[in-house]
Design a protein around this motif. Structure first.
Motif, PDB file in Angstrom:
ATOM      1  N   HIS A   1       0.849  -1.186   0.000  1.00  0.00           N
ATOM      2  CA  HIS A   1       0.000   0.000   0.000  1.00  0.00           C
ATOM      3  C   HIS A   1       0.884   1.235   0.000  1.00  0.00           C
ATOM      4  CE1 HIS A   1       0.838   0.316   4.343  1.00  0.00           C
ATOM      5  NE2 HIS A   1       0.610  -0.977   4.390  1.00  0.00           N
ATOM      6  N   PRO A   2       0.349   2.385  -0.403  1.00  0.00           N
ATOM      7  CA  PRO A   2       1.158   3.606  -0.477  1.00  0.00           C
ATOM      8  C   PRO A   2       1.745   3.975   0.877  1.00  0.00           C
ATOM      9  CG  PRO A   2      -0.941   3.902  -1.602  1.00  0.00           C
ATOM     10  CD  PRO A   2      -1.038   2.617  -0.852  1.00  0.00           C
ATOM     11  N   ARG A   3       2.918   4.564   0.857  1.00  0.00           N
ATOM     12  CA  ARG A   3       3.590   4.972   2.085  1.00  0.00           C
ATOM     13  C   ARG A   3       2.737   5.991   2.840  1.00  0.00           C
ATOM     14  NH1 ARG A   3       7.928   5.877  -0.170  1.00  0.00           N
ATOM     15  NH2 ARG A   3       7.765   8.123  -0.549  1.00  0.00           N
ATOM     16  N   GLY A   4       2.615   5.786   4.148  1.00  0.00           N
ATOM     17  CA  GLY A   4       1.833   6.693   4.981  1.00  0.00           C
ATOM     18  C   GLY A   4       0.346   6.443   4.957  1.00  0.00           C
ATOM     19  N   ARG A   5      -0.076   5.336   4.367  1.00  0.00           N
ATOM     20  CA  ARG A   5      -1.502   5.049   4.233  1.00  0.00           C
ATOM     21  C   ARG A   5      -1.854   3.735   4.915  1.00  0.00           C
ATOM     22  NH1 ARG A   5      -3.808   6.879  -0.532  1.00  0.00           N
ATOM     23  NH2 ARG A   5      -5.619   5.639   0.085  1.00  0.00           N
ATOM     24  N   LYS A   6      -3.005   3.722   5.597  1.00  0.00           N
ATOM     25  CA  LYS A   6      -3.535   2.510   6.219  1.00  0.00           C
ATOM     26  C   LYS A   6      -4.805   2.022   5.525  1.00  0.00           C
ATOM     27  CE  LYS A   6      -0.838   1.901   9.930  1.00  0.00           C
ATOM     28  NZ  LYS A   6      -0.146   0.632  10.254  1.00  0.00           N
ATOM     29  N   PHE A   7      -5.482   2.933   4.786  1.00  0.00           N
ATOM     30  CA  PHE A   7      -6.792   2.622   4.238  1.00  0.00           C
ATOM     31  C   PHE A   7      -6.839   2.840   2.725  1.00  0.00           C
ATOM     32  CE2 PHE A   7      -7.667   3.412   8.658  1.00  0.00           C
ATOM     33  CZ  PHE A   7      -8.670   2.516   8.987  1.00  0.00           C
ATOM     34  N   PHE A   8      -7.678   2.034   2.093  1.00  0.00           N
ATOM     35  CA  PHE A   8      -8.033   2.194   0.692  1.00  0.00           C
ATOM     36  C   PHE A   8      -9.386   2.906   0.683  1.00  0.00           C
ATOM     37  CE2 PHE A   8      -9.851   0.946  -3.368  1.00  0.00           C
ATOM     38  CZ  PHE A   8      -8.755   0.929  -4.235  1.00  0.00           C
ATOM     39  N   HIS A   9      -9.433   4.127   0.150  1.00  0.00           N
ATOM     40  CA  HIS A   9     -10.623   4.973   0.253  1.00  0.00           C
ATOM     41  C   HIS A   9     -11.427   4.951  -1.044  1.00  0.00           C
ATOM     42  CE1 HIS A   9      -9.388   6.596   4.112  1.00  0.00           C
ATOM     43  NE2 HIS A   9      -8.187   6.823   3.615  1.00  0.00           N
ATOM     44  N   ILE A  10     -12.711   4.603  -0.924  1.00  0.00           N
ATOM     45  CA  ILE A  10     -13.620   4.530  -2.066  1.00  0.00           C
ATOM     46  C   ILE A  10     -14.679   5.616  -1.918  1.00  0.00           C
ATOM     47  CG2 ILE A  10     -15.243   3.086  -3.349  1.00  0.00           C
ATOM     48  CD1 ILE A  10     -13.847   0.641  -2.143  1.00  0.00           C
ATOM     49  N   LEU A  11     -14.720   6.543  -2.850  1.00  0.00           N
ATOM     50  CA  LEU A  11     -15.705   7.615  -2.853  1.00  0.00           C
ATOM     51  C   LEU A  11     -16.902   7.171  -3.698  1.00  0.00           C
ATOM     52  CD1 LEU A  11     -16.397  10.553  -2.050  1.00  0.00           C
ATOM     53  CD2 LEU A  11     -15.205  11.300  -4.135  1.00  0.00           C
ATOM     54  N   ILE A  12     -18.113   7.264  -3.146  1.00  0.00           N
ATOM     55  CA  ILE A  12     -19.308   6.738  -3.802  1.00  0.00           C
ATOM     56  C   ILE A  12     -20.307   7.867  -4.066  1.00  0.00           C
ATOM     57  CG2 ILE A  12     -21.218   5.097  -3.611  1.00  0.00           C
ATOM     58  CD1 ILE A  12     -19.499   3.504  -1.632  1.00  0.00           C
ATOM     59  N   ASP A  13     -20.723   8.002  -5.310  1.00  0.00           N
ATOM     60  CA  ASP A  13     -21.753   8.967  -5.734  1.00  0.00           C
ATOM     61  C   ASP A  13     -21.549  10.362  -5.136  1.00  0.00           C
ATOM     62  OD1 ASP A  13     -22.936   7.047  -7.250  1.00  0.00           O
ATOM     63  OD2 ASP A  13     -24.763   6.853  -6.063  1.00  0.00           O
ATOM     64  N   PRO A  14     -20.404  10.990  -5.384  1.00  0.00           N
ATOM     65  CA  PRO A  14     -20.158  12.285  -4.746  1.00  0.00           C
ATOM     66  C   PRO A  14     -20.931  13.445  -5.381  1.00  0.00           C
ATOM     67  CG  PRO A  14     -18.348  11.728  -6.215  1.00  0.00           C
ATOM     68  CD  PRO A  14     -19.288  10.550  -6.227  1.00  0.00           C
ATOM     69  N   TRP A  15     -21.732  14.100  -4.586  1.00  0.00           N
ATOM     70  CA  TRP A  15     -22.377  15.372  -4.930  1.00  0.00           C
ATOM     71  C   TRP A  15     -22.328  16.207  -3.661  1.00  0.00           C
ATOM     72  CZ3 TRP A  15     -28.305  16.213  -4.654  1.00  0.00           C
ATOM     73  CH2 TRP A  15     -28.600  17.561  -4.887  1.00  0.00           C
ATOM     74  N   LEU A  16     -21.395  17.170  -3.611  1.00  0.00           N
ATOM     75  CA  LEU A  16     -21.116  17.872  -2.364  1.00  0.00           C
ATOM     76  C   LEU A  16     -21.850  19.202  -2.246  1.00  0.00           C
ATOM     77  CD1 LEU A  16     -17.296  17.122  -1.938  1.00  0.00           C
ATOM     78  CD2 LEU A  16     -19.274  15.882  -1.014  1.00  0.00           C
TER      79      LEU A  16
END
Length: 665
Positions: A43-58
């Motif tokens: 996994h990427p350095r400095g990362r613990k999580f794999f982040h999945i963004l779902i249906d983003p409308w902010l």
């Protein structure tokens, strides 16, 4: 950032226990799923999580078709307003998750960020889009995401996103089906091997409004926990029996959570969101440990659609009590309970800490507060078997043909056109200028000759064109330079009266008089863009009557449907479309055959006599018909002439000189 305030300890514990974190970014249906990387996985350095963004409308409005038709805004501001702000919060939480102990994971310390790989990309690893509608596929928010971020979207949404030319990698989501029920086959190279994304669909739902995204992952590290887990995301709801296919999963999938709304939402006769009753059945079918409400925000709304929107708000307790009352009335045993309504631990408050490993009952989720409640009971899905009076049924589908007796293009041309249409979606209608409106009204319409057209095409008077093609020429579609139907001002829902468009074509000579080559002409209408090497009626957003066989074609690449007799030399034929106010209110997100937004009648004249017509929204053949996309009054429509072989013809847009006189001034 109250949503992220104090989550450091939760992220720290979740990373240690290899448990996912699901974060609601707004009161509607934008989510962040954070999956801890399995212990041995890179996994990427400095990362613990794999982040999945779902249906983003902010933030900002979401518009369907046009603002006059449907436009909405969030009633409650999103917890983050921009993708940049979200990335900043995620970097802080990643730093806290890497703290040596939970006691160190307190407030964010922005001065102690770990070194990140690919820092310019932020912490969003992939984006998942469930529908092409703009409250799920919001361009303004999505284009804030790095172009290098992989996008996984349903087919229609993937085509739309690709047309923006912003993202470098857009992947259509694979189907989870009887033929493809191994989640590992839904993990392409763009995903880590321990993660899969697929889609469960309802075949009866042409727009797949009631479908679900299945996120499957195996993040456990111990041998006894090898069974993968899944999260089912269905913002509009999915019928419970469609989830039975999960029983075929190999290897078996333990469903961790079902994201499904509580609210029944209906527009016209179309039910948009299936609501709590269906959700309870769906949870029992898939065995989800958690049920989390989604897509229940009562948004600020404008446009004509908002006038017909009806919402019924349910709580879980109300659904359970309603089930019990019905069971007792029918003398049946009450259905299994969804937790104990009297148990304080089964309240709507979200459980503290990471999700437990096992539970006897699914946990209840928090439902965003709303203030809109009606007493309207949502109708059940239509059951055609209970209708005894067949006069109440829609017109039966006409029998289609697999091939045309002449004028069949090559399969390679058809495949090329299908791919072209997937890459280039139909454009949205625009408000015409006064000059454009007057030009069409006065019949001052010109043609644009495509590169595939072999022959001459010249104006011989106001709204009158003379064309001639060479013998042996291939198929070509000539389109008018301006729409005959402007969807924005001409829609009966706006103008409050019907709209008729019509033009005539005289066939002067077919190829038999010039060497006997196979030749013909078709009259039709098209939404744009359209592949001009294909006859009108063959591809999406088009309809036509073909002169060689007299058949009508509506988004039909096969052999059309019997309609009238062939068009002969010397005959003048006309094609018109009449748009009128529907008998029922418009239905957002429905197939036109179920709920027409605008009532559309297509008619054909021969030598000034109205000879035949059909209802565009007649019942469709589920196996062969591809719907009426682009033709149901929601898109601008251009006049179309299709030719192949040698044909001499004359086109007339001048209503004063038409042979058919029964038309509005």
């Amino acid at each position: 950032m109250q949503l992220f305030h104090g989550l450091g300890g939760l992220f720290h514990d979740a990373s240690q226990l290899s448990r996912p974190i699901l974060t609601h970014l707004n009161a509607d249906t934008s989510w962040l799923l954070s999956l801890p990387y399995p212990g041995a996985e890179p996994h990427p350095r400095g990362r613990k999580f794999f982040h999945i963004l779902i249906d983003p409308w902010l933030q900002g409005p979401q518009t369907d078709l046009a603002s006059w038709f449907s436009q909405q805004w969030h009633a409650t501001a999103s917890s983050v307003q921009t993708i940049s702000e979200l990335n900043t919060r995620l970097k802080e939480l990643e730093t806290l998750a890497s703290a040596p102990s939970a006691t160190d994971a307190g407030e964010p310390n922005t001065s102690s960020h770990a070194e990140y790989e690919s820092d310019a990309l932020g912490c969003i690893d992939i984006v998942v889009v469930s529908h092409e509608f703009t409250d799920h596929c919001n361009r303004a928010t999505l284009e804030e995401v790095s172009p290098d971020t992989p996008i996984f979207a349903t087919e229609a949404a993937a085509h739309l996103i690709s047309s923006w030319q912003h993202f470098r990698h857009v992947y259509p989501v694979a189907s989870f089906s009887k033929r493809s029920h191994d989640w590992r086959n839904t993990s392409p190279d763009a995903l880590p091997s321990w993660l899969g994304i697929s889609r469960i669909i309802t075949k009866r739902d042409a727009l797949h409004l009631h479908s679900a995204i299945l996120l499957t992952f195996n993040i456990r590290s111990s041998a006894q926990d090898e069974a993968p887990e899944g999260i089912i995301y269905s913002p509009h709801g999915i019928l419970a029996n469609d989830l039975e296919i999960l029983s075929l999963a190999s290897p078996r999938i333990n469903v961790l959570a079902l994201l499904h709304g509580l609210h029944h939402i209906k527009l016209g006769v179309r039910q948009l969101n299936l609501g709590a009753r269906n959700a309870l059945r769906a949870q029992r079918t898939c065995g989800a440990k958690y049920w989390v409400s989604t897509h229940d925000e009562v948004k600020k709304a404008g446009g004509i659609v908002s006038r017909f929107l009806k919402r019924k708000v349910w709580t879980v307790d109300e659904v359970l009590q309603d089930e019990s009352r019905k069971a007792q009335k029918n003398g049946a045993k009450p259905p299994p309970s969804y937790g104990n309504p009297k148990d304080e631990q089964s309240s709507y408050a979200a459980p503290s800490g990471p999700p437990p490993g096992n539970a006897d009952h699914p946990q209840r989720s928090h439902s965003p507060p709303n203030h809109l409640q009606t007493n309207i009971e949502p109708p059940p899905y239509h059951d055609w078997t209970v209708i005894e009076d067949t006069a109440l049924l829609p017109p039966p589908p006409s029998l289609g043909h697999k091939t045309s007796p002449s004028g069949n293009a090559s399969l390679s041309d058809a495949d090329r056109a299908h791919g072209w249409c997937r890459r280039y979606p139909l454009i949205q209608p625009r408000q015409p200028t006064p000059v454009q409106s007057d030009s069409v009204k006065n019949g001052q319409i010109q043609f644009v000759k495509p590169k595939e057209y072999q022959g001459t095409l010249s104006m011989i008077g106001t709204g009158r064109w003379l064309g001639s093609t060479v013998p042996g020429g291939k198929e070509a579609c000539v389109l008018s330079s301006l729409p005959c139907y402007f969807a924005v001002p001409d829609s009966p829902l706006v103008a409050e009266h019907k709209k008729i468009i019509y033009f005539e074509v005289k066939v002067k000579l077919y190829g038999q008089g010039r060497g006997g080559d196979a030749s013909s002409l078709a009259v039709g209408y098209c939404a744009v863009p359209y592949p001009t090497w294909r006859m009108p009626g063959w591809e999406r957003g088009s309809l036509a009557v073909h002169g060689d066989d007299g058949r009508r074609y509506v988004n039909d690449s096969w052999g059309g449907k019997d309609f009238t007799s062939a068009i002969k030399e010397g005959e003048t034929v006309g094609l018109g479309m009449e748009f009128s106010i529907p008998d029922a209110p418009p239905s957002y997100g429905s197939t036109p055959a179920q709920t027409p937004t605008v009532k559309v009648e297509v008619f054909f004249t021969r030598n000034g006599i109205r000879e035949a017509s059909w209802n565009l929204h007649e019942e469709l053949d589920a196996e062969n018909d591809l719907g009426v996309e682009g033709l149901d009054g929601q898109h601008d429509l251009y006049a179309a002439i299709g030719v192949f072989g040698g044909v001499d013809y004359e086109v007339n847009f001048d209503s004063q000189s038409h042979l058919w006189l029964d038309q509005p001034a």
